[in-house]
Design a protein around this motif. Structure first.
Motif, PDB file in Angstrom:
ATOM      1  N   ILE A 173       0.933  -1.226   0.226  1.00 40.17           N
ATOM      2  CA  ILE A 173      -0.016  -0.004  -0.085  1.00 40.17           C
ATOM      3  C   ILE A 173       0.778   1.354  -0.012  1.00 40.17           C
ATOM      4  O   ILE A 173       1.736   1.403   0.699  1.00 40.17           O
ATOM      5  N   LYS A 174       0.519   2.103  -0.837  1.00 47.69           N
ATOM      6  CA  LYS A 174       1.119   3.435  -0.930  1.00 47.69           C
ATOM      7  C   LYS A 174       0.287   4.497  -0.959  1.00 47.69           C
ATOM      8  O   LYS A 174      -0.920   4.453  -1.746  1.00 47.69           O
ATOM      9  N   LYS A 175       0.735   5.809  -0.389  1.00 48.43           N
ATOM     10  CA  LYS A 175      -0.347   6.975  -0.836  1.00 48.43           C
ATOM     11  C   LYS A 175       0.468   8.044  -1.757  1.00 48.43           C
ATOM     12  O   LYS A 175       1.699   8.242  -1.549  1.00 48.43           O
ATOM     13  N   LEU A 176      -0.531   8.323  -2.506  1.00 44.59           N
ATOM     14  CA  LEU A 176       0.021   9.243  -3.671  1.00 44.59           C
ATOM     15  C   LEU A 176      -0.607  10.380  -3.654  1.00 44.59           C
ATOM     16  O   LEU A 176      -1.995  10.726  -3.223  1.00 44.59           O
ATOM     17  N   ILE A 177       0.120  11.595  -3.923  1.00 46.12           N
ATOM     18  CA  ILE A 177      -0.532  13.009  -3.903  1.00 46.12           C
ATOM     19  C   ILE A 177      -1.619  13.394  -4.885  1.00 46.12           C
ATOM     20  O   ILE A 177      -1.383  12.851  -6.127  1.00 46.12           O
ATOM     21  N   ASN A 178      -2.716  13.735  -4.423  1.00 49.29           N
ATOM     22  CA  ASN A 178      -3.773  14.169  -5.363  1.00 49.29           C
ATOM     23  C   ASN A 178      -3.962  15.685  -5.359  1.00 49.29           C
ATOM     24  O   ASN A 178      -4.141  16.272  -4.596  1.00 49.29           O
ATOM     25  N   PRO A 179      -3.491  16.158  -6.715  1.00 52.17           N
ATOM     26  CA  PRO A 179      -3.355  17.741  -6.767  1.00 52.17           C
ATOM     27  C   PRO A 179      -4.796  18.400  -6.539  1.00 52.17           C
ATOM     28  O   PRO A 179      -4.880  19.591  -5.998  1.00 52.17           O
ATOM     29  N   PHE A 180      -5.837  17.722  -6.981  1.00 46.72           N
ATOM     30  CA  PHE A 180      -7.236  18.337  -6.884  1.00 46.72           C
ATOM     31  C   PHE A 180      -7.941  17.118  -6.217  1.00 46.72           C
ATOM     32  O   PHE A 180      -8.867  16.731  -6.789  1.00 46.72           O
ATOM     33  N   PRO A 181      -7.952  17.132  -4.892  1.00 51.08           N
ATOM     34  CA  PRO A 181      -8.826  16.177  -4.092  1.00 51.08           C
ATOM     35  C   PRO A 181     -10.294  16.639  -4.209  1.00 51.08           C
ATOM     36  O   PRO A 181     -10.733  17.791  -4.281  1.00 51.08           O
ATOM     37  N   CYS A 182     -10.950  15.603  -4.620  1.00 51.22           N
ATOM     38  CA  CYS A 182     -12.667  15.769  -4.744  1.00 51.22           C
ATOM     39  C   CYS A 182     -13.277  15.194  -3.515  1.00 51.22           C
ATOM     40  O   CYS A 182     -13.762  15.865  -2.516  1.00 51.22           O
ATOM     41  N   ASN A 183     -13.431  14.004  -3.715  1.00 52.84           N
ATOM     42  CA  ASN A 183     -14.417  13.255  -2.580  1.00 52.84           C
ATOM     43  C   ASN A 183     -13.440  12.651  -1.398  1.00 52.84           C
ATOM     44  O   ASN A 183     -12.588  12.040  -1.531  1.00 52.84           O
ATOM     45  N   VAL A 184     -13.665  12.984  -0.075  1.00 48.35           N
ATOM     46  CA  VAL A 184     -13.028  12.890   1.107  1.00 48.35           C
ATOM     47  C   VAL A 184     -13.506  12.626   1.995  1.00 48.35           C
ATOM     48  O   VAL A 184     -14.803  13.125   2.356  1.00 48.35           O
ATOM     49  N   ILE A 185     -13.235  11.536   2.847  1.00 44.93           N
ATOM     50  CA  ILE A 185     -13.650  11.335   4.255  1.00 44.93           C
ATOM     51  C   ILE A 185     -12.551  11.692   5.119  1.00 44.93           C
ATOM     52  O   ILE A 185     -11.325  11.274   5.145  1.00 44.93           O
ATOM     53  N   SER A 186     -12.949  12.592   6.260  1.00 42.19           N
ATOM     54  CA  SER A 186     -12.097  13.071   6.838  1.00 42.19           C
ATOM     55  C   SER A 186     -11.493  12.027   8.102  1.00 42.19           C
ATOM     56  O   SER A 186     -12.287  11.487   8.469  1.00 42.19           O
ATOM     57  N   GLN A 187     -10.094  12.283   8.305  1.00 43.01           N
ATOM     58  CA  GLN A 187      -9.485  11.187   9.323  1.00 43.01           C
ATOM     59  C   GLN A 187      -9.881  11.484  10.776  1.00 43.01           C
ATOM     60  O   GLN A 187      -9.631  10.882  11.549  1.00 43.01           O
ATOM     61  N   THR A 188     -10.075  13.032  10.604  1.00 44.47           N
ATOM     62  CA  THR A 188     -10.217  13.652  12.141  1.00 44.47           C
ATOM     63  C   THR A 188     -11.406  14.496  12.221  1.00 44.47           C
ATOM     64  O   THR A 188     -12.051  14.883  11.170  1.00 44.47           O
ATOM     65  N   PRO A 189     -11.800  14.747  13.572  1.00 46.28           N
ATOM     66  CA  PRO A 189     -13.077  15.484  13.696  1.00 46.28           C
ATOM     67  C   PRO A 189     -12.622  17.092  13.590  1.00 46.28           C
ATOM     68  O   PRO A 189     -13.814  17.707  13.506  1.00 46.28           O
ATOM     69  N   ASP A 190     -11.562  17.507  13.441  1.00 45.96           N
ATOM     70  CA  ASP A 190     -11.160  18.946  13.451  1.00 45.96           C
ATOM     71  C   ASP A 190     -10.409  18.961  12.132  1.00 45.96           C
ATOM     72  O   ASP A 190      -9.303  18.357  11.800  1.00 45.96           O
TER      73      ASP A 190
END
Length: 319
Positions: A173-190
């Motif tokens: 598993i790798k994370k790649l940068i998305n320059p224009f993120p669209c649909n997101v679930i937040s990892q944090t409450p703030d």
């Protein structure tokens, strides 16, 4: 909606807040609660020094770190899933390193582009660029063999079924940068987030699975400027922002709290006491739309006050 749906939504995000890296919870076609442990200081130090993190997967698991992961069945495992999540500006890259399953015997290994929880999908069918059927990548499909799969947003899932003890798979598993993120679930409450849609015809949702206060500091919609006075109705607008609330995962099935279809420099704020809050931009593709907002989880005293005003009825209105 029954309380059975509310608990899993909170457990998912609680797990991520506690771990910021690893976690698991139990699903037998439905998600149940489980307790989790903290990342220890030794693991954090290894990750910061560039070591490749590696561990075994559980039947039901959650990952938010890069690394190499292996699953080996010690008994028939028929209802397994791994949830992947990255930062808002990341996408998930999954690469199979080794797979030993019996496709002909009923085993499967499927990646879903997004999350599914209790039958609810994120992103919703109307927000995702692909039809639902094309969001599943089945390893056992001979016509669609892919060893590297990338998500369209910061969340993805892996479903698998393995009948024979000893069979399994490994993946990176790798994370790649998305320059224009669209649909997101937040990892944090703030947090604070800026969403930019540059001449794209699409809908983008930012989901916060907590009762939340949204504070918009800037909104630029290409067809209006900030000298225009607010209008009473957004009927007919092709570019606008929606604030949604509800107790489910799919934004298309949540209750519209407010529509904003004019540019302005904030602040503007609203409290939504539901289990899930979504900030959503609808974009025609004709303009560059930009939205900056902050969000924070509501305290219990704020929720109690909102409940006095019938917030529970409001939150369940779309169920």
């Amino acid at each position: 909606m029954s309380p059975g749906f509310r608990v899993p939504l909170l457990i998912v995000l609680l797990s991520m807040v506690i771990l910021q890296g690893q976690g698991r919870y139990v699903e037998k076609n439905e998600i149940l609660e489980d307790t989790l442990g903290l990342l220890n200081s030794e693991l954090k130090r290894e990750l910061s020094q560039g070591y490749v993190y590696s561990r075994s997967l559980k039947c039901i698991d959650m990952l938010s770190v890069d690394g190499q992961f292996t699953f080996s069945a010690d008994r028939p495992e028929l209802h397994c899933a791994t949830f992947f999540i990255g930062s808002p500006d990341e996408i998930i890259s999954l690469e199979y390193n080794n797979v030993n399953i019996d496709c002909q015997g009923g085993d499967f290994l499927k990646v879903f582009d997004g999350w599914i929880l209790k039958g609810e999908k994120f992103p919703s069918a109307i927000d995702h660029p692909l039809p639902t059927s094309e969001r599943y990548i089945d390893f056992c499909d001979n016509n669609n063999i892919r060893t590297i799969i990338r998500s369209s947003q910061n969340v993805a899932m892996l479903f698998f079924r393995i009948h024979m003890p000893g069979n399994g798979f490994s993946l990176t598993i790798k994370k790649l940068i998305n320059p224009f993120p669209c649909n997101v679930i937040s990892q944090t409450p703030d947090g604070r987030f800026t969403m930019v849609i540059p001449h794209q015809k699409r809908n983008c949702s930012f989901s916060i699975i907590y009762p939340t206060e949204i504070m918009i500091s800037e909104l630029t919609l290409g067809h209006f400027n900030d000298l225009q006075l607010p209008i009473k109705s957004c009927g007919g607008a092709t570019d606008f922002v929606q604030l949604l609330g509800g107790n489910r995962l799919d934004p298309s099935r949540m209750y519209p709290v407010a529509d904003i279809c004019y540019s302005f420099s904030g602040p503007a704020q609203i409290k939504i006491g539901c289990d899930n809050t979504v900030v959503r931009i609808v974009s025609s593709g004709k303009y560059i739309n930009r939205l900056t907002f902050e969000y924070r989880q509501l305290g219990q005293h704020e929720l109690d006050k909102q409940n006095e005003n019938g917030v529970e009825d409001f939150c369940y209105a779309a169920d």
